[in-house]
Design a protein around this motif. Structure first.
Motif, PDB file in Angstrom:
ATOM      1  N   ILE A  74       0.857  -1.182   0.000  1.00  0.00           N
ATOM      2  CA  ILE A  74       0.000   0.000   0.000  1.00  0.00           C
ATOM      3  C   ILE A  74       0.891   1.230   0.000  1.00  0.00           C
ATOM      4  N   PHE A  75       0.660   2.121  -0.962  1.00  0.00           N
ATOM      5  CA  PHE A  75       1.425   3.358  -1.069  1.00  0.00           C
ATOM      6  C   PHE A  75       0.505   4.554  -0.848  1.00  0.00           C
ATOM      7  N   PRO A  76       0.853   5.472   0.044  1.00  0.00           N
ATOM      8  CA  PRO A  76       0.142   6.752   0.100  1.00  0.00           C
ATOM      9  C   PRO A  76       0.552   7.610  -1.101  1.00  0.00           C
ATOM     10  N   VAL A  77      -0.383   8.306  -1.692  1.00  0.00           N
ATOM     11  CA  VAL A  77      -0.086   9.125  -2.868  1.00  0.00           C
ATOM     12  C   VAL A  77       0.863  10.256  -2.507  1.00  0.00           C
ATOM     13  N   ASN A  78       0.731  10.799  -1.300  1.00  0.00           N
ATOM     14  CA  ASN A  78       1.557  11.939  -0.895  1.00  0.00           C
ATOM     15  C   ASN A  78       2.788  11.520  -0.095  1.00  0.00           C
ATOM     16  N   MET A  79       3.260  10.298  -0.285  1.00  0.00           N
ATOM     17  CA  MET A  79       4.444   9.817   0.422  1.00  0.00           C
ATOM     18  C   MET A  79       5.670  10.583  -0.079  1.00  0.00           C
ATOM     19  N   PRO A  80       6.456  11.180   0.809  1.00  0.00           N
ATOM     20  CA  PRO A  80       7.615  11.962   0.366  1.00  0.00           C
ATOM     21  C   PRO A  80       8.664  11.123  -0.357  1.00  0.00           C
ATOM     22  N   ALA A  81       8.781   9.834  -0.027  1.00  0.00           N
ATOM     23  CA  ALA A  81       9.788   8.976  -0.651  1.00  0.00           C
ATOM     24  C   ALA A  81       9.396   8.544  -2.056  1.00  0.00           C
TER      25      ALA A  81
END
Length: 116
Positions: A74-81
């Motif tokens: 699961i990836f958050p869209v606003n993940m800084p990485a």
């Protein structure tokens, strides 16, 4: 209260430009991993199972096969990485969340491609 939350999301959360994708699409996600002082880029290529949420809390789930084991992330869209997202194939599915895909194996697990 809700308008205050939306205001903070719009002002302070950095939005990155990613291609439009939905469930059934095959994408490659490039993200940064920190190991001690070193950083490196790793990618995760698989089929999008779902997109959920909106605004700053939006996430998407990707499933890939690693040998005979299914791996989901699961990836958050606003993940800084998160560095970039590549759209490899557009898939034709009838649902927005394709959880039935987890139970499919072999040739049944193929998704028809939409030519654009």
């Amino acid at each position: 209260m809700e308008s205050l939350i939306k205001f903070v999301e719009n002002e302070f959360v950095q939005k990155k430009e990613f291609p439009k994708f939905s469930a059934g699409d095959t994408i490659t996600v490039y993200y940064e991993i920190k190991e001690g002082e070193k950083t490196r880029t790793q990618f995760f290529k698989g089929v999008v199972i779902q997109r959920r949420g909106s605004g700053a809390t939006e996430t998407f789930t990707i499933r890939k096969m690693s040998g005979t084991v299914g791996v989901e992330r699961i990836f958050p869209v606003n993940m800084p990485a998160l560095q970039k997202i590549e759209l490899n194939k557009k898939g034709k599915v009838r649902r927005s969340r394709i959880f039935y895909f987890r139970g499919l194996t072999g040739k049944k697990a193929r998704i028809k491609e939409v030519r654009s």
